[in-house]
Design a protein around this motif. Structure first.
Motif, PDB file in Angstrom:
ATOM      1  N   GLU A 510     -23.620  13.168  28.222  1.00 38.11           N
ATOM      2  CA  GLU A 510     -24.184  14.329  28.923  1.00 38.11           C
ATOM      3  C   GLU A 510     -23.358  15.587  28.702  1.00 38.11           C
ATOM      4  N   ASP A 511     -22.013  15.476  28.704  1.00 38.36           N
ATOM      5  CA  ASP A 511     -21.180  16.659  28.514  1.00 38.36           C
ATOM      6  C   ASP A 511     -21.333  17.229  27.112  1.00 38.36           C
ATOM      7  N   VAL A 512     -21.584  16.362  26.125  1.00 37.61           N
ATOM      8  CA  VAL A 512     -21.814  16.842  24.750  1.00 37.61           C
ATOM      9  C   VAL A 512     -23.213  17.411  24.615  1.00 37.61           C
ATOM     10  N   LEU A 513     -24.179  16.789  25.296  1.00 33.26           N
ATOM     11  CA  LEU A 513     -25.575  17.215  25.197  1.00 33.26           C
ATOM     12  C   LEU A 513     -25.745  18.671  25.610  1.00 33.26           C
ATOM     13  N   LYS A 514     -24.922  19.128  26.572  1.00 29.21           N
ATOM     14  CA  LYS A 514     -25.025  20.506  27.054  1.00 29.21           C
ATOM     15  C   LYS A 514     -24.552  21.524  26.023  1.00 29.21           C
ATOM     16  N   GLN A 515     -23.805  21.065  25.010  1.00 28.30           N
ATOM     17  CA  GLN A 515     -23.176  22.009  24.079  1.00 28.30           C
ATOM     18  C   GLN A 515     -23.656  21.880  22.641  1.00 28.30           C
ATOM     19  N   ILE A 516     -24.587  20.977  22.373  1.00 30.48           N
ATOM     20  CA  ILE A 516     -24.899  20.685  20.971  1.00 30.48           C
ATOM     21  C   ILE A 516     -25.503  21.868  20.230  1.00 30.48           C
ATOM     22  N   PHE A 517     -26.112  22.821  20.958  1.00 35.19           N
ATOM     23  CA  PHE A 517     -26.709  23.977  20.290  1.00 35.19           C
ATOM     24  C   PHE A 517     -25.783  25.190  20.280  1.00 35.19           C
ATOM     25  N   ASN A 518     -24.526  25.029  20.759  1.00 32.94           N
ATOM     26  CA  ASN A 518     -23.564  26.126  20.723  1.00 32.94           C
ATOM     27  C   ASN A 518     -23.022  26.287  19.311  1.00 32.94           C
ATOM     28  N   PRO A 519     -22.832  27.545  18.872  1.00 36.94           N
ATOM     29  CA  PRO A 519     -22.287  27.759  17.525  1.00 36.94           C
ATOM     30  C   PRO A 519     -20.911  27.115  17.369  1.00 36.94           C
ATOM     31  N   PHE A 520     -20.700  26.472  16.246  1.00 37.25           N
ATOM     32  CA  PHE A 520     -19.425  25.880  15.837  1.00 37.25           C
ATOM     33  C   PHE A 520     -19.001  24.682  16.697  1.00 37.25           C
ATOM     34  N   PHE A 521     -19.863  24.249  17.628  1.00 34.73           N
ATOM     35  CA  PHE A 521     -19.507  23.046  18.396  1.00 34.73           C
ATOM     36  C   PHE A 521     -19.760  21.815  17.537  1.00 34.73           C
ATOM     37  N   ILE A 552     -33.439  15.158  23.954  1.00 35.02           N
ATOM     38  CA  ILE A 552     -33.480  14.228  25.086  1.00 35.02           C
ATOM     39  C   ILE A 552     -32.691  12.994  24.685  1.00 35.02           C
ATOM     40  N   SER A 553     -31.715  12.632  25.525  1.00 37.22           N
ATOM     41  CA  SER A 553     -30.885  11.486  25.168  1.00 37.22           C
ATOM     42  C   SER A 553     -30.523  10.702  26.418  1.00 37.22           C
ATOM     43  N   GLN A 554     -30.444   9.393  26.241  1.00 30.72           N
ATOM     44  CA  GLN A 554     -30.016   8.497  27.300  1.00 30.72           C
ATOM     45  C   GLN A 554     -28.973   7.559  26.729  1.00 30.72           C
ATOM     46  N   SER A 555     -27.873   7.434  27.429  1.00 32.88           N
ATOM     47  CA  SER A 555     -26.776   6.615  26.922  1.00 32.88           C
ATOM     48  C   SER A 555     -27.242   5.188  26.650  1.00 32.88           C
ATOM     49  N   GLY A 556     -26.948   4.706  25.427  1.00 34.39           N
ATOM     50  CA  GLY A 556     -27.311   3.352  25.036  1.00 34.39           C
ATOM     51  C   GLY A 556     -28.721   3.204  24.534  1.00 34.39           C
ATOM     52  N   VAL A 557     -29.518   4.267  24.574  1.00 35.09           N
ATOM     53  CA  VAL A 557     -30.930   4.186  24.169  1.00 35.09           C
ATOM     54  C   VAL A 557     -31.179   4.952  22.880  1.00 35.09           C
ATOM     55  N   GLY A 558     -30.484   6.075  22.688  1.00 34.77           N
ATOM     56  CA  GLY A 558     -30.701   6.887  21.506  1.00 34.77           C
ATOM     57  C   GLY A 558     -30.932   8.330  21.868  1.00 34.77           C
ATOM     58  N   ALA A 559     -31.294   9.116  20.872  1.00 26.37           N
ATOM     59  CA  ALA A 559     -31.544  10.541  21.065  1.00 26.37           C
ATOM     60  C   ALA A 559     -32.825  10.928  20.349  1.00 26.37           C
ATOM     61  N   GLU A 560     -33.516  11.929  20.927  1.00 30.96           N
ATOM     62  CA  GLU A 560     -34.763  12.405  20.336  1.00 30.96           C
ATOM     63  C   GLU A 560     -34.758  13.926  20.344  1.00 30.96           C
ATOM     64  N   PHE A 561     -34.968  14.530  19.167  1.00 28.93           N
ATOM     65  CA  PHE A 561     -35.096  15.975  19.030  1.00 28.93           C
ATOM     66  C   PHE A 561     -36.584  16.302  18.945  1.00 28.93           C
ATOM     67  N   ILE A 562     -37.007  17.238  19.788  1.00 28.91           N
ATOM     68  CA  ILE A 562     -38.421  17.620  19.871  1.00 28.91           C
ATOM     69  C   ILE A 562     -38.554  19.071  19.430  1.00 28.91           C
TER      70      ILE A 562
END
Length: 576
Positions: A510-521, A552-562
């Motif tokens: 969750e802490d990474v999910l909040k920053q994935i679209f930040n430049p250079f993160f 959208i991501s859930q720990s242990g389930v995967g991630a989905e980009f929409i």
């Protein structure tokens, strides 16, 4: 006659004895009093003096009894008292019975009280007088005046408006700045009433009920201090502080109020906040611009490199591909000629038979056509890769145009096909595609392909990382035994296209999910990317295509980009 005279003498003697007895009795009484006390007869002669008076005047009692002031001091022109080497002058009279006087240096202060005490049978009046040293009182009064002057000067020098209300809700003190700050009429200040003052103040406030409630609360709770801000109807903001006025012993004598006009400071703070927001926006735009410039330069170089490689490969490939069919035909002709020779000359020489056995002529005749067919299939595969590279780079499509988005996804997958293959670290990544029947979509095809590339590469990296971590994970955590990537497209009414790219990895915290679209993160180690891919992808989708990109991501389930983008851009809809 002699008898009458003798009787009179006897009466006078008796009267004198009585008088002497009374004076002696009074002397014993007044000697115990610390203040100087004297009694004078109707001839202004001292007839009774206590020890304190004798000490004060500096003479023995014997020197003063029966004498008046002028008998002792005939040169004096006014009512005076003499002390041994010091003249004490009268300085003021408050009424007919009291006089104030000081020593010649003005350092010691006395008060003289004279009153008629009694009258004898002959009608003579006797005057009793007391003298009290009130030097200490005068010093206390002077110190008090000085202290009040200092306090008043401090109040007037303060940048705050100061008001002190006593325990009876009366105005005890204030400074001129308070009166000016609140624009209080002089009549209200002079009335001393806190209630009249409140009525005047409440008319100026933006929220009078709250102000009055706080005032009443503080008066009912003298132990409380208060600090807040109040807004006036004229737009000013005042800083308000209040505390109880207490003695060192803890007695409460009212409450003091401080008011400071902080309108300019609040405006300055608002300006600073506005500037900070503007700087933050400018910094964000600068980061985006920097990211865009880096990406544009990167994509330009990459596109030119890809296009150049595709072009260079395409030229010899075309030459080879174009010559394979003629070469196959020529080979078949040579085999036909060989058949004719064998029919007409069935008996060959020994050297020819030996060479035919050496080159395995029969195998060569059956395998050579297969070899040509394999070469043709290989060159066709290379041609498909070259077309995918050209389609991905889209150097000829820098403007927005309608394209087949499925072709862009497939060309992207073609380029990263090698990363889907099984390795010694992981099994093959299965690709599952569910394409809807989509029309041509208006977009920047090259930029959109870059978005697909960034998301797909991140999905592959996530699957590889989850597989590596899965070796030490529990069975419940190991979700990627059969790694998959899902690509789904869907047409949404009335003008939206949805592209979903998902993986079945361990998901994004969750802490990474909040920053994935930040430049250079980035969460990748050094050497595995700059961390700009998803930030640039977000910018391409939202700013260049007017769409949205979310994860959208859930720990242990995967991630989905929409990805959601318009089928037709808004400018085209507006023009139609």
């Amino acid at each position: 006659m002699n008898d009458c005279k003798s009787l009179n003498d006897s009466s006078d003697k008796e009267y004198t004895q009585q008088q002497n007895f009374s004076l002696a009795f009074l002397l014993r009484m007044i000697n115990g009093i610390s203040d100087p006390i004297f009694v004078k007869n109707y001839q202004h002669q001292w007839i009774l003096l206590n020890d304190a008076f004798c000490n004060f005047i500096g003479h023995r009692r014997e020197e003063l009894i029966g004498k008046s002031d002028y008998d002792l001091f005939p040169q004096a022109e006014a009512d005076v008292f003499w002390k041994k080497d010091q003249l004490v002058l009268t300085t003021g009279i408050t009424d007919e019975n009291e006089e104030f006087f000081t020593d010649s240096y003005g350092l010691t202060h006395f008060i003289l009280t004279k009153k008629c005490l009694f009258e004898d049978e002959l009608g003579n009046h006797f005057l009793v007088g007391t003298i009290r040293d009130f030097t200490q009182q005068k010093q206390v009064e002077a110190a008090l005046r000085r202290s009040n002057a200092v306090l008043q000067a401090q109040q007037e020098a303060s940048i705050d408006g100061i008001l002190i209300i006593d325990e009876n809700r009366q105005i005890a003190s204030y400074n001129q700045h308070f009166s000016h700050l609140w624009q209080i009429p002089a009549a209200i200040i002079q009335s001393g009433s806190d209630w009249q003052l409140l009525e005047c103040v409440l008319d100026l406030l933006e929220n009078p009920a709250e102000f009055l409630a706080q005032v009443e609360y503080l008066y009912q709770h003298p132990e409380k201090n208060s600090h807040d801000e109040i807004v006036l109807k004229d737009g000013r903001t005042l800083d308000r502080y209040s505390a109880a006025v207490r003695s060192p012993a803890g007695d409460c004598y009212g409450r003091i109020w401080y008011f400071r006009d902080i309108t300019e400071r609040k405006q300055a703070e608002a300006d600073l906040r506005q500037q900070a927001q503007e700087l933050e926006i400018a910094l964000y735009k600068l980061q985006n611009t920097q990211t865009q410039l880096i990406q544009s330069e990167k994509m330009s170089s990459l596109g030119q490199l890809v296009a150049g490689v595709a072009h260079e490969i395409n030229n010899p490939l075309s030459f080879i591909y174009g010559n394979l069919n003629p070469a196959d035909e020529y080979t078949q002709n040579l085999f036909s000629l060989l058949d004719i020779y064998q029919r007409h000359y069935p008996q060959s020489v020994k050297a020819i038979d030996e060479f035919a056995d050496l080159i395995e002529l029969d195998f060569l005749r059956s395998d050579l056509p297969k070899l040509f067919q394999s070469m043709i299939m290989g060159t066709e595969r290379i041609r498909e890769i070259v077309l995918s590279l050209r389609s991905f780079s889209r150097l000829d499509e820098a403007v927005m145009k309608a394209v087949d988005i499925h072709q862009g996804i497939d060309s992207t997958m073609m380029i990263i096909q090698s990363r889907l293959q099984a390795t010694d670290q992981r099994p093959k990544i299965e690709l599952i595609k569910e394409y809807d029947n989509l029309p041509l979509i208006e977009c920047y095809a090259g930029q959109l392909n870059q978005v697909f590339m960034n998301i797909l590469v991140n999905a592959i990296d996530a699957l590889e990382d989850s597989l590596v971590r899965g070796r030490w994970a529990t069975k419940k955590q190991l979700k990627t035994d059969n790694p998959r990537i899902y690509i789904r497209t869907q047409l949404l009414a009335p003008n939206q296209v949805k592209i979903c790219i998902a993986d079945n990895g361990l998901g994004i915290p969750e802490d990474v999910l909040k920053q994935i679209f930040n430049p250079f993160f980035t969460t990748k180690p050094v050497g595995r990317g700059t961390g700009m891919g998803l930030a640039i992808s977000h910018q391409i989708i939202t700013e260049r295509h007017g769409g949205s990109l979310e994860c959208i991501s859930q720990s242990g389930v995967g991630a989905e980009f929409i990805i959601c983008i318009p089928l037709i851009q808004q400018r085209q809809i507006s023009n139609s």
